[in-house]
Design a protein around this motif. Structure first.
Motif, PDB file in Angstrom:
ATOM      1  N   ASP A   2      64.608 -58.770   4.050  1.00 23.66           N
ATOM      2  CA  ASP A   2      64.646 -58.460   5.480  1.00 23.66           C
ATOM      3  C   ASP A   2      63.623 -57.359   5.751  1.00 23.66           C
ATOM      4  O   ASP A   2      63.804 -56.208   5.344  1.00 23.66           O
ATOM      5  N   ASP A 182      60.231 -64.394  11.651  1.00 19.01           N
ATOM      6  CA  ASP A 182      61.547 -64.394  11.011  1.00 19.01           C
ATOM      7  C   ASP A 182      61.664 -63.174  10.101  1.00 19.01           C
ATOM      8  O   ASP A 182      60.700 -62.437   9.898  1.00 19.01           O
ATOM      9  N   ARG A 183      62.843 -62.955   9.574  1.00 21.60           N
ATOM     10  CA  ARG A 183      63.107 -61.731   8.808  1.00 21.60           C
ATOM     11  C   ARG A 183      62.281 -61.637   7.529  1.00 21.60           C
ATOM     12  O   ARG A 183      62.117 -60.557   6.967  1.00 21.60           O
ATOM     13  N   HIS A 184      61.742 -62.762   7.078  1.00 22.26           N
ATOM     14  CA  HIS A 184      60.878 -62.752   5.890  1.00 22.26           C
ATOM     15  C   HIS A 184      59.428 -62.429   6.230  1.00 22.26           C
ATOM     16  O   HIS A 184      58.599 -62.336   5.329  1.00 22.26           O
ATOM     17  N   VAL A 215      63.771 -64.581  14.670  1.00 16.66           N
ATOM     18  CA  VAL A 215      64.642 -65.691  14.305  1.00 16.66           C
ATOM     19  C   VAL A 215      64.996 -65.580  12.834  1.00 16.66           C
ATOM     20  O   VAL A 215      64.384 -64.820  12.081  1.00 16.66           O
ATOM     21  N   GLU A 216      65.973 -66.340  12.440  1.00 13.48           N
ATOM     22  CA  GLU A 216      66.398 -66.327  11.045  1.00 13.48           C
ATOM     23  C   GLU A 216      65.461 -67.188  10.195  1.00 13.48           C
ATOM     24  O   GLU A 216      64.844 -68.142  10.698  1.00 13.48           O
ATOM     25  N   PRO A 217      65.338 -66.882   8.902  1.00 11.33           N
ATOM     26  CA  PRO A 217      64.513 -67.694   8.009  1.00 11.33           C
ATOM     27  C   PRO A 217      64.952 -69.159   8.040  1.00 11.33           C
ATOM     28  O   PRO A 217      66.149 -69.460   8.041  1.00 11.33           O
TER      29      PRO A 217
END
Length: 282
Positions: A2, A182-184, A215-217
């Motif tokens: 993250d 995204d968090r990555h 957004v999420e991975p």
């Protein structure tokens, strides 16, 4: 994995005076303005900036420039930034002007580990022969000029011509603005904001991305990712108010086809009739 930071101030907290920055944006499109302002608030100076241009008067990199925080700029043009021109001609800032496509490739090369490359652009001009003013003295004379660059003939594309050796650019930090991340750290840029942003992100050894939406991975498909997370180290999520600050560099309007030359309603001008075009430009 993250990579999100709570604030832009936290994300830039370790950028020291004298750091080199690759900054995305083209004019006012895709400029990481929140990160730039966080850096301005820190008070660090003596910065070296690599960007297509140095913002405009009073916005973008122009804010750092006006505060006297920038020592050197590598850019493709000065544009209509009067303060940038004044500081350059007055000997307050060093400027290395580079052909736009060459600048883009120098940043890309720095991001993928290519130390230098040959290009026909600029061969046989002051770009390769040297003598371009990098810094002026206060009396208007040239205090520092560019050095000649290596030329080499190649038989390519059905003809033999000379090519100039250009060195890659890598910087301490990269600052970019993306529409979605995204968090990555995977990023997607919106339309023309893609400009120099992926290249600046690749060239920075530590890259900070401000994003309109997090957004999420897995939400971003492989074909939607314009800059992989391997190049991005820190993410700052903008507030709706921060994301909505999208000034227009040049406003041009025209009456809608078939509209009367005179306003149909008192106080309604032709400029207002073209407001939808302005909103579309945003």
């Amino acid at each position: 994995m993250d990579k999100t930071f709570a604030t832009a101030a936290d994300a830039v907290a370790d950028i020291p005076a004298g750091a080199s920055l690759a900054v995305g944006g083209f004019g006012l499109s895709g400029v990481p303005i929140v990160t730039i302002r966080a850096l301005l608030a820190r008070g660090v100076g003596d910065l070296e900036v690599v960007s297509n241009n140095c913002g405009v008067d009073g916005w973008g990199l122009g804010e750092l420039l006006a505060a006297g925080r920038i020592r050197r700029v590598i850019a493709s043009y000065i544009g209509e930034n009067k303060e940038f021109a004044r500081q350059y001609l007055g000997g307050e800032v060093e400027v290395e002007l580079t052909p736009q496509g060459t600048l883009a490739e120098r940043l890309r090369a720095g991001g993928v580990g290519i130390p230098a490359f040959y290009t026909a652009t600029g061969a046989g001009t002051a770009v390769s022969e040297g003598g371009m003013p990098l810094r002026y003295a206060v009396d208007g004379s040239v205090a520092l000029a560019s050095e000649p660059k290596e030329l080499r003939p190649f038989d390519a594309f059905g003809r033999t011509r000379e090519y100039v050796l250009e060195r890659a650019i890598s910087t301490d930090y990269g600052l970019v603005r993306a529409a979605v991340g995204d968090r990555h750290g995977n990023l997607r840029f919106e339309k023309s904001t893609r400009n120099f942003n992926p290249l600046a992100g690749m060239a920075g050894r530590v890259t900070i991305a401000e994003v309109d939406e997090l957004v999420e991975p897995g939400v971003l498909g492989p074909d939607d990712i314009h800059l992989p997370g391997i190049y991005v180290d820190r993410l700052v999520v903008l507030t709706p108010e921060e994301a909505a600050e999208l000034p227009i560099e040049k406003t041009t309007v025209r009456a809608r086809p078939g509209a009367s030359a005179e306003p149909a309603t008192p106080g309604f001008s032709a400029a207002e009739a073209g407001r939808d075009e302005i909103e579309g430009a945003r």
